[in-house]
Design an enzyme around this catalytic site. Structure first.
Site, PDB file in Angstrom:
ATOM      1  CB  CYS A 126      -0.937   7.740   0.860  1.00 55.50           C
ATOM      2  SG  CYS A 126      -2.267   6.631   1.205  1.00 55.50           S
ATOM      3  CD  GLU A 177      -2.946  -1.226   0.324  1.00 57.67           C
ATOM      4  OE1 GLU A 177      -3.180  -0.196  -0.329  1.00 57.67           O
ATOM      5  OE2 GLU A 177      -3.572  -2.292   0.158  1.00 57.67           O
TER       6      GLU A 177
END
Ligand SMILES: NC(=O)C1=CN([C@@H]2O[C@H](COP(=O)(O)OP(=O)(O)OC[C@H]3O[C@@H](n4cnc5c(N)ncnc54)[C@H](O)[C@@H]3O)[C@@H](O)[C@H]2O)C=CC1
Ligand SMILES: CC1=C(/C=C/C(C)=C/C=C/C(C)=C/C=C/C=C(C)/C=C/C=C(C)/C=C/C=C(\C)C(=O)O)C(C)(C)CCC1
Length: 532
Positions: A261, A227
């Protein structure tokens, strides 16, 4: 049962203890106790209560490590994890059940056999977490691992030391210690963990470290979920509601002080809209921070000096013009939500992942130019946002990929804990959350069973081969193509028979409906209902 104890000082796990910790977790997996669904559920329930009971420490740790407000600590970390546990507990029986296989996966000729997919735990897994959502991004994968029946070792980020210590304390106190453990530390400890054999590694963090992890994992063919981050674009066209777009995109850069993010790195906007958009951005800023961002109790801080200086350098290096915010205070790692108007894709604000409360605005002439610019900056970002008409939003989705996307808002597609989330290409491999968390740690093992009585039926497979039987077999089992060598569908006898028999219906369901109507009409007619 609230536990109000003091948070212990950060302590690195001894390097020589790490092989033993991994070995214990592997040994426990081999006892098969984690395969018991009741055991898994008990661990999930204990995790729920650990998070609930340690809420005061978690809130304090998040405040200390990241300046996170109680509001965000509750919504995006603590309640998030409690919801995760509850969702998994509610659905685990269903997720863990074998999937029976039938048509169309199983051809009619093999339907006398039994086919199923067993859901098996992968084994012992390593979960490595980042600093920005230190609780959620470490424990949410753990929920998947527990649910799937894996044992796990967790490595929280050392950049959020208080959170790491609280989690180490409550996981040791509440979960089965032979199955789950926390290793605290930085690069040496992670390297020591990476020297162990795992059945899966679940990594959340930066792309450079993700590359190190993937390379090391490849040496032992260990599967990884990555991720990672990305340079995420937002598109704004003349059909957008500019005030709303400004407010929502500003929200995306204020959650966790923009250390998300998923949040936008840059905004591609039609050149005619720039001035009005900047006015709306500043109005939204005023509304959110009436006394200025630094005085607000709601805005978090940059995690440490290194990241503060990294963001400051992006601002120092830009050739653009600051059009919102711009103030910094090194004494408290404070960076004001800041927008920079730039005129080059090579600007530092376009080229580097911001991962903070700063972003840039890049004017374009057309949506085509916006899409090709974004594809040039980063072809596979973690997310994208489009503010335009329905057709324009579809065009953006069609012409540029991303891990996930939100239309008419900042990262809402990833703000619900039960919906799959993950990157694409170099922004991530694999997905989790909700059922996807269970799947991420599960081996889908196909099992077939051949009844003894069917021996004659399938004897054709044995040597010496009988080519006549092979011909018969292929005639029965191979479907004739309904297309020619140019890729065109051929409307032959089969097609027209289908149309006539299906009364023009395009699917089996459509044909069935039409036959039902015809038969009903016929019944009513013959029984007088339609004649009176
Ligand atoms: N896709 C996603 O879900 C998320 C992605 N991110 C990305 O993570 C980054 C920020 O998080 P950070 O914690 O700074 O990431 P990071 O990659 O620096 O650290 C992540 C983890 O890797 C460990 N680590 C750091 N350097 C290492 C090395 N050389 N060898 C082995 N292990 C090492 C750290 O101790 C930490 O536990 C951003 O790039 C962001 O985009 C962050 C949160 C979520
Ligand atoms: C409940 C009732 C109603 C409805 C209320 C509604 C619709 C409330 C909506 C609330 C909103 C918009 C909440 C927003 C939440 C945002 C969250 C949780 C954001 C989370 C972000 C995360 C986890 C970020 C992750 C970052 C990652 C993974 C990263 O950095 O990689 C009515 C309709 C009012 C009726 C009464 C009841």
């Amino acid at each position: 049962m609230a536990t109000n104890g003091k948070i212990a000082d950060f302590e690195h796990t001894a390097l020589d203890a790490i092989p033993g910790i991994a070995s214990t977790a592997r040994g426990t997996f081999r006892t098969h106790k984690t395969k018991n669904l009741e055991w898994r559920k008990a661990q999930l329930r204990k995790l729920y209560w650990a998070v609930e009971d340690y809420t005061p420490q978690l809130v304090a740790a998040l405040k200390d490590d990241l300046g996170k407000s109680d509001f965000e600590a509750t919504l995006t970390e603590i309640d998030w994890m409690k919801k995760d546990c509850m969702f998994m507990l509610d659905h685990l029986d269903k997720f863990a059940k074998d999937d029976k296989l039938g048509a169309p996966a199983v051809p009619l000729t093999y339907s006398f056999m039994s086919w199923r997919v067993r859901k098996e735990p992968l084994g012992t897994v390593l979960i490595i977490g980042p600093y920005n959502f230190p609780i959620q991004l470490l424990l949410a994968p753990l929920v998947g691992a527990i649910a799937a029946g894996c044992t796990a070792v967790l490595k929280p980020s050392e950049l959020t030391p208080k959170c790491a210590m609280v989690m180490k304390t409550f996981l040791a106190e509440r979960l089965d210690n032979s199955a789950f453990a926390v290793v605290n530390g930085a690069i040496p400890e992670t390297n020591a963990l990476m020297n162990e054999k795992w059945d899966k590694i679940f990594f959340t963090g930066s792309a450079p470290v993700g590359t190190i992890i993937a390379k090391k994992a490849a040496e032992t063919l260990t599967p990884v979920v990555l991720e990672l981050g990305g340079k995420n674009p937002a598109f704004i066209t003349k059909n957008a509601n500019l005030a709303l777009a400004a407010k929502r995109l500003l929200w995306g850069k204020t959650v966790n002080a923009g250390q998300v993010c998923l949040s936008q790195n840059y905004i591609l906007i039609h050149k005619d809209l720039v001035d009005t958009f900047i006015t709306h951005l500043n109005a939204a800023y005023k509304e959110m921070f009436p006394k200025g961002a630094q005085a607000s109790p709601d805005l978090g801080r940059i995690v440490n000096k290194r990241h503060f200086l990294r963001l400051k350098k992006m601002l120092d290096d830009t050739q653009g013009k600051i059009v919102m915010g711009g103030s910094l205070d090194e004494t408290e790692n404070f960076i004001e939500p800041t927008a920079v108007l730039v005129n080059s894709v090579n600007d530092s604000m376009m080229q580097e992942e911001s991962f903070g409360p700063i972003f840039c605005i890049y004017p374009v002439n057309t949506l085509d130019e916006a899409v090709s610019t974004a594809n040039l900056v980063h072809r596979t970002p973690l997310s994208l946002f489009s503010f335009g008409s329905k057709a324009e939003n579809e065009k953006v989705l069609n012409e540029m990929t991303s891990g996930g996307a939100t239309l008419n808002d900042a990262f809402f597609h990833a703000s619900v804990n039960t919906i799959p989330f993950g990157g694409v290409g170099d922004s991530g491999w694999g997905a989790y959350r909700g059922k996807a968390s269970f799947d991420a740690f599960t081996h889908f093992r196909t099992v077939s069973e051949t009844p003894s009585w069917s021996e004659k039926l399938i004897a054709v497979r044995y040597m010496p081969f009988d080519y006549k039987k092979l011909k018969l077999l292929t005639r029965f089992t191979n479907k004739k193509p309904n297309f020619d060598r140019n890729g065109k569908v051929v409307k032959g006898l089969g097609y027209w028979t289908g149309v006539v028999c299906g009364l023009g219906g395009k699917s089996a369901k459509g044909a069935l409906m039409r036959w039902a109507i015809v038969l009903l009409a016929h019944y009513l007619y013959t029984h007088g209902g339609l004649r009176n």
